[in-house]
Design a protein around this motif. Sequence first.
Motif, PDB file in Angstrom:
ATOM      1  N   CYS A 224     -20.000 -23.439  11.163  1.00 47.37           N
ATOM      2  CA  CYS A 224     -18.965 -22.943  10.240  1.00 47.37           C
ATOM      3  C   CYS A 224     -19.702 -22.071   9.226  1.00 47.37           C
ATOM      4  N   ALA A 225     -19.689 -20.765   9.467  1.00 45.45           N
ATOM      5  CA  ALA A 225     -20.410 -19.832   8.620  1.00 45.45           C
ATOM      6  C   ALA A 225     -19.522 -19.374   7.471  1.00 45.45           C
ATOM      7  N   ALA A 226     -20.048 -19.469   6.263  1.00 46.52           N
ATOM      8  CA  ALA A 226     -19.277 -19.121   5.070  1.00 46.52           C
ATOM      9  C   ALA A 226     -19.700 -17.769   4.520  1.00 46.52           C
ATOM     10  N   SER A 227     -18.737 -17.015   4.024  1.00 48.69           N
ATOM     11  CA  SER A 227     -19.028 -15.770   3.326  1.00 48.69           C
ATOM     12  C   SER A 227     -18.112 -15.667   2.116  1.00 48.69           C
ATOM     13  N   GLY A 228     -18.597 -14.989   1.095  1.00 46.51           N
ATOM     14  CA  GLY A 228     -17.801 -14.824  -0.116  1.00 46.51           C
ATOM     15  C   GLY A 228     -17.957 -15.954  -1.113  1.00 46.51           C
ATOM     16  N   PHE A 229     -18.719 -16.988  -0.758  1.00 44.74           N
ATOM     17  CA  PHE A 229     -18.967 -18.088  -1.679  1.00 44.74           C
ATOM     18  C   PHE A 229     -20.189 -18.851  -1.186  1.00 44.74           C
ATOM     19  N   THR A 230     -20.733 -19.726  -2.061  1.00 44.75           N
ATOM     20  CA  THR A 230     -21.910 -20.521  -1.704  1.00 44.75           C
ATOM     21  C   THR A 230     -21.472 -21.932  -1.349  1.00 44.75           C
ATOM     22  N   LEU A 231     -21.815 -22.363  -0.156  1.00 49.15           N
ATOM     23  CA  LEU A 231     -21.383 -23.664   0.339  1.00 49.15           C
ATOM     24  C   LEU A 231     -21.819 -24.825  -0.543  1.00 49.15           C
ATOM     25  N   ASP A 232     -22.930 -24.684  -1.220  1.00 49.82           N
ATOM     26  CA  ASP A 232     -23.478 -25.779  -2.030  1.00 49.82           C
ATOM     27  C   ASP A 232     -22.449 -26.359  -2.978  1.00 49.82           C
ATOM     28  N   TYR A 233     -21.534 -25.533  -3.458  1.00 51.44           N
ATOM     29  CA  TYR A 233     -20.633 -25.956  -4.526  1.00 51.44           C
ATOM     30  C   TYR A 233     -19.265 -26.424  -4.034  1.00 51.44           C
ATOM     31  N   TYR A 234     -19.108 -26.520  -2.708  1.00 53.59           N
ATOM     32  CA  TYR A 234     -17.799 -26.843  -2.156  1.00 53.59           C
ATOM     33  C   TYR A 234     -17.881 -27.971  -1.134  1.00 53.59           C
ATOM     34  N   THR A 235     -16.782 -28.737  -1.058  1.00 54.27           N
ATOM     35  CA  THR A 235     -16.635 -29.748  -0.021  1.00 54.27           C
ATOM     36  C   THR A 235     -15.983 -29.108   1.195  1.00 54.27           C
ATOM     37  N   ILE A 236     -16.583 -29.321   2.361  1.00 50.38           N
ATOM     38  CA  ILE A 236     -16.134 -28.692   3.601  1.00 50.38           C
ATOM     39  C   ILE A 236     -15.712 -29.761   4.598  1.00 50.38           C
ATOM     40  N   GLY A 237     -14.605 -29.521   5.259  1.00 52.75           N
ATOM     41  CA  GLY A 237     -14.119 -30.453   6.263  1.00 52.75           C
ATOM     42  C   GLY A 237     -14.047 -29.820   7.643  1.00 52.75           C
ATOM     43  N   TRP A 238     -14.240 -30.640   8.651  1.00 52.20           N
ATOM     44  CA  TRP A 238     -14.010 -30.260  10.050  1.00 52.20           C
ATOM     45  C   TRP A 238     -12.773 -31.012  10.543  1.00 52.20           C
ATOM     46  N   PHE A 239     -11.905 -30.286  11.209  1.00 51.95           N
ATOM     47  CA  PHE A 239     -10.679 -30.847  11.746  1.00 51.95           C
ATOM     48  C   PHE A 239     -10.553 -30.429  13.204  1.00 51.95           C
ATOM     49  N   ARG A 240      -9.665 -31.088  13.915  1.00 57.33           N
ATOM     50  CA  ARG A 240      -9.397 -30.668  15.289  1.00 57.33           C
ATOM     51  C   ARG A 240      -7.915 -30.858  15.586  1.00 57.33           C
ATOM     52  N   GLN A 241      -7.449 -30.050  16.538  1.00 56.87           N
ATOM     53  CA  GLN A 241      -6.055 -30.136  16.941  1.00 56.87           C
ATOM     54  C   GLN A 241      -5.963 -29.966  18.450  1.00 56.87           C
ATOM     55  N   ALA A 242      -5.482 -31.010  19.102  1.00 54.96           N
ATOM     56  CA  ALA A 242      -5.271 -30.972  20.547  1.00 54.96           C
ATOM     57  C   ALA A 242      -3.831 -30.531  20.815  1.00 54.96           C
ATOM     58  N   PRO A 243      -3.574 -29.992  22.003  1.00 55.39           N
ATOM     59  CA  PRO A 243      -2.213 -29.537  22.326  1.00 55.39           C
ATOM     60  C   PRO A 243      -1.191 -30.655  22.142  1.00 55.39           C
ATOM     61  N   GLY A 244      -0.120 -30.344  21.410  1.00 55.61           N
ATOM     62  CA  GLY A 244       0.946 -31.306  21.210  1.00 55.61           C
ATOM     63  C   GLY A 244       0.658 -32.377  20.176  1.00 55.61           C
TER      64      GLY A 244
END
Length: 127
Positions: free
Chosen positions: A22-42
């Motif tokens: 998950c590549a970030a641009s426009g901000f520095t990741l150090d200062y933010y909480t990042i989440g990973w999500f997933r969505q299966a069909p239906g």
Amino acid sequence: QVQLVESGGGLVQPGGSLRLSCAASGFTLDYYTIGWFRQAPGKEREGVSCISSRAGITYYSDSVKGRFAISKNHADNTVYLQMNSLKPEDTAVYYCAIMRNRARTTCSDRPADFGSWGQGTQVTVSS
């Protein structure tokens, strides 16, 4: 402009591994909480993992605990999700996103708590 771009998905056999980025641009990741999500069909989008802006705070859903590992690379401003021992039920589109409340340092598995979603990367686990 804040932007997240996911990559690293693909087709893998059961028991295999993938590393999502998950590549970030426009901000520095150090200062933010990042989440990973997933969505299966239906199915609804579900929280998989999260890494807080505060060092040492991470979250894993019960379905991936012990198999997935989340990390931040400060040098390339990227969050990684290492996925091992993959199962067919891990098949989904995987997304990363930024915690809307910039001051919050705890993790969350609620999609509504996150914004600036990436476009997603497809993970397919099949023999």
